[in-house]
Design an enzyme around this catalytic site. Structure first.
Site, mmCIF file in Angstrom:
data_model
loop_
_atom_site.group_PDB
_atom_site.id
_atom_site.type_symbol
_atom_site.label_atom_id
_atom_site.label_comp_id
_atom_site.label_asym_id
_atom_site.label_seq_id
_atom_site.Cartn_x
_atom_site.Cartn_y
_atom_site.Cartn_z
ATOM 1 N N SER A 10 39.409 12.300 -34.492
ATOM 2 C CA SER A 10 40.350 13.249 -33.915
ATOM 3 C C SER A 10 41.770 12.740 -34.156
ATOM 4 O O SER A 10 42.175 12.561 -35.300
ATOM 5 C CB SER A 10 40.059 13.456 -32.428
ATOM 6 O OG SER A 10 40.822 14.515 -31.900
ATOM 7 N N HIS A 70 33.588 19.288 -31.666
ATOM 8 C CA HIS A 70 34.576 18.244 -31.932
ATOM 9 C C HIS A 70 33.975 16.845 -31.817
ATOM 10 O O HIS A 70 34.513 15.892 -32.368
ATOM 11 C CB HIS A 70 35.755 18.390 -30.971
ATOM 12 C CG HIS A 70 36.928 17.528 -31.336
ATOM 13 N ND1 HIS A 70 37.478 17.526 -32.606
ATOM 14 C CD2 HIS A 70 37.638 16.627 -30.610
ATOM 15 C CE1 HIS A 70 38.490 16.660 -32.637
ATOM 16 N NE2 HIS A 70 38.598 16.106 -31.450
#
Length: 651
Positions: free
Chosen positions: A508, A625
């Site tokens: 991320s 994610h």
């Protein structure tokens, strides 16, 4: 050379993009799959001996559990006495595997909100393939069944939804209801009151430029209230209590518990310094008083948790965790954990008493679950270790960044030998603090092979309070890479590893970190793992939830901030191999990541490939994610990553 028009890579489910991703992913997995390692990691993740973490709701302790027989998981509950007895009798409420099979859906559990005080219904959140967007469905805890719309049940279609119980027949809902209902970031811009009879009334609205609008209901007897909020950006918000806006700076975070108002300001406010904790009675504040009592002024406040009569404050001092229990009103504190291990409060239930569940661990010691109730703190469960940690220890060092700031990092391993492969993990953003923690996956995949693991506490995190973060946002973002570079240089200077033996890994925002490191100082390490990353920073704010992060990275449409971003945006600084040789990179993402658009990873991998740089690519078709949706997917990805690192740093 794998070429595809960049515009096609923006299409998350575009057939050409999916075919491109599948071909490259299959090749990567074929080259680096490690079946034995995958099996060992899966065994550790699925073991029945791991801790079943619980949270109380009324008379029951609730838990969500995945194992080999239930890869999607079981939502279940038991009683305290049964849990403390060592072999709990679990009452299974929902079998997600069976639900997915019955409904022919790729359901991933995203949690449930049990109706406070009554504990008779729940709002269950289910995601398709692990995306952030969820379908919300009302669940009857007595019958163990969902309540359909035809039977008067609450059902909210798939969206990035915020929902709270008001009473049995009423919800506060922020969701996608069509034109004008979402912010530019894709989150709710308004709150509606939904009734079981089908009535829908807008009761609160923000602006499209907000990150999100939210609502919550405090059900504490005697202190019932409704709270609305507008997140103006990631670090600034406005808050209303029963229709009255709290007269606070927007960068000051309020917490309400019973009659008390607690504040955590990011900049000094009414005698409470940045990162300090202040408290006063809410009624006095609303009447105009600003005389806060400062409860914490000598450490970084990491987290607040409440029981009925106590406040539990988690603080960091030089990245060591302390948890203090403070009696409400008397404000007398007792330290429950003193910094010798890392700990966090797993769960409390302020409506049900003073019970608190705390987990503690270190890089070399598996988690222990503690039960704090009244004045006692007792161990309840201990997690097993699936690798031999004998001989491993952890040291903390400090590197010096380019502007003179001292940057701490931890290194774990067996220090009896010389330089060896070293994996450096970093994040450096969004006030996220990286603290020591135990990982069987890391131990099996890396530490037991005699390698070093480094965890770097870069600026941008929250380890030393708000200023540790605010020093490196927007036009100062480059300082995060200066900190990271300093750590890599310090690791080599101390003789732990040669640059060619160092691997960097991050996901991320940490993927942005490692992608940036690859194009800025490739000579300092031998391999880079870039997971679910941001890389296209000139248009990140137009992709998925990207607009919500402009307070962190800056606005590409602002000329000054764009100029700064252009200097470090990984995608726009890729150079050809004829100019500079990069170490090999592994870029991974998930097709179903609706937070960081997979185009970031796709376009970066293609740019590296077209520049002649060594790169492997893997895109999981599920997982959101997190990059993986269940234990098998975690084992699949992690075993591949560690084998890839082994190939490029060891052989």
């Amino acid at each position: 050379m794998r070429e595809i028009a960049p515009s096609l890579l923006d299409g998350i489910l575009d057939p050409a993009a999916l075919a491109w991703a599948a071909e490259w992913s299959d090749a990567t997995e074929h080259a680096y799959a490690a079946p034995e390692l995958r099996a060992r990691i899966r065994e550790a993740l699925d073991t029945d001996d791991r801790i079943a973490y619980v949270s109380r709701r009324g008379e029951h302790l609730y838990n969500f559990w995945r194992d080999a027989a239930h890869p999607r998981g079981l939502w279940r509950r038991t009683t305290l006495n049964s849990y403390l007895g060592g072999s709990p009798e679990w009452d299974v409420l929902l079998d997600v595997d069976k639900l997915a099979l019955d409904e022919d859906e790729d359901w991933v559990w995203k949690g449930a909100t049990v109706r406070p005080l009554a504990y008779d219904r729940a709002l269950v959140r289910l995601s398709r393939s692990g995306a952030d967007a969820v379908a919300v469905r009302e669940f009857d805890l007595a019958t163990r069944n969902f309540i359909d719309v035809a039977d008067g049940g609450f059902v909210i279609p798939e969206a990035k939804t915020d929902v709270s119980w008001v009473d049995l027949d009423t919800l506060l809902v922020g969701t996608d209801t069509g034109e004008g209902s979402l912010t530019d970031s894709g989150y709710p811009a308004q709150v509606q009151r939904w009734t079981r009879a089908g009535e829908r009334e807008e009761v609160f609205r923000g602006e499209r430029s907000d990150v999100a609008v939210g609502a919550g209901v405090d059900h504490t007897p005697g202190f019932e209230r409704t709270i609305f909020s507008r997140a103006l950006d990631f670090y600034n918000a406005r808050v209303w209590v029963d229709g009255v806006e709290l007269d606070l700076p927007t960068d000051c975070t309020p917490y309400l518990h019973r009659e008390w108002l607690f504040v955590l300001p990011r900049t000094q406010f009414s005698g409470v310094g940045a990162g300090q904790l202040g408290v006063m009675k809410l009624a006095d504040f609303l009447a105009g008083s600003r005389e806060f009592r400062v409860l914490v002024d000598d450490a970084t406040v990491e987290n607040l948790s409440f029981t009925r009569n106590f406040l539990l404050v988690t603080t960091l001092k030089d990245v060591a965790t302390h948890i203090t229990r403070i009696e409400l009103g008397a404000w007398e504190g007792r330290e429950l954990l003193d910094g010798s291990s890392t700990a966090h409060v797993v769960a409390t239930s302020p409506l049900d008493g003073d019970e608190a569940w705390i987990s503690e661990s270190s890089f070399t010691s598996p988690s222990t679950l503690l039960l704090a109730d009244g004045q006692t703190v007792e161990p309840v469960r201990r997690a097993p270790a699936f690798f031999d940690a004998a001989g491993l220890e952890t040291r903390q060092h400090w590197a010096t960044s380019a502007d003179g700031t001292r940057i701490p990092y931890f290194i774990t391993g067996d220090f009896s030998r010389g330089p060896r492969p070293t994996l450096v993990h970093g994040y450096g953003g969004f006030e996220v603090s990286l603290t020591p923690s135990f990982s069987n996956v890391r131990g099996i995949g890396w530490l037991e092979k005699g390698h070093f693991f480094v965890q770097a506490n870069l600026r941008g995190g929250g380890e030393f309070g708000p200023e540790w973060h605010s020093q490196v946002v927007k036009t100062n973002r480059h300082k995060v890479w200066e900190d990271h570079r300093a750590v890599l240089e310090d690791v080599a200077a101390r003789g732990y590893a040669e640059p060619s033996q160092i691997g960097v890994r991050g996901g991320s925002n940490g993927g942005l970190l490692t992608a940036g490191a690859l194009v800025q100082y490739p000579e300092l390490f031998g391999a880079a793992v870039v997971q679910v990353p941001l890389t296209d920073m000139l248009r990140y704010h137009t992709l998925s939830a990207g607009a919500s992060w402009m307070a962190e990275y800056g606005d590409p449409d602002d000329p000054v901030e764009r100029a700064a971003i252009e200097r470090w945006s990984p995608l726009h600084n890729v150079r050809s191999r004829s100019e500079v040789a990069y170490p090999p990179a592994l870029v991974t993402t998930s097709t179903r990541d609706d937070r960081v658009h997979p185009a970031h990873a796709r376009t970066f991998a293609q740019a590296l490939d077209q520049a002649g740089q060594p790169v492997d690519y893997f895109e999981n078709t599920a997982g959101g994610h997190a990059g993986a949706a269940d234990n098998d997917q975690i084992a699949r990805v992690e075993s591949m990553v560690f084998n890839w690192l082994e190939v490029h740093l060891v052989h």
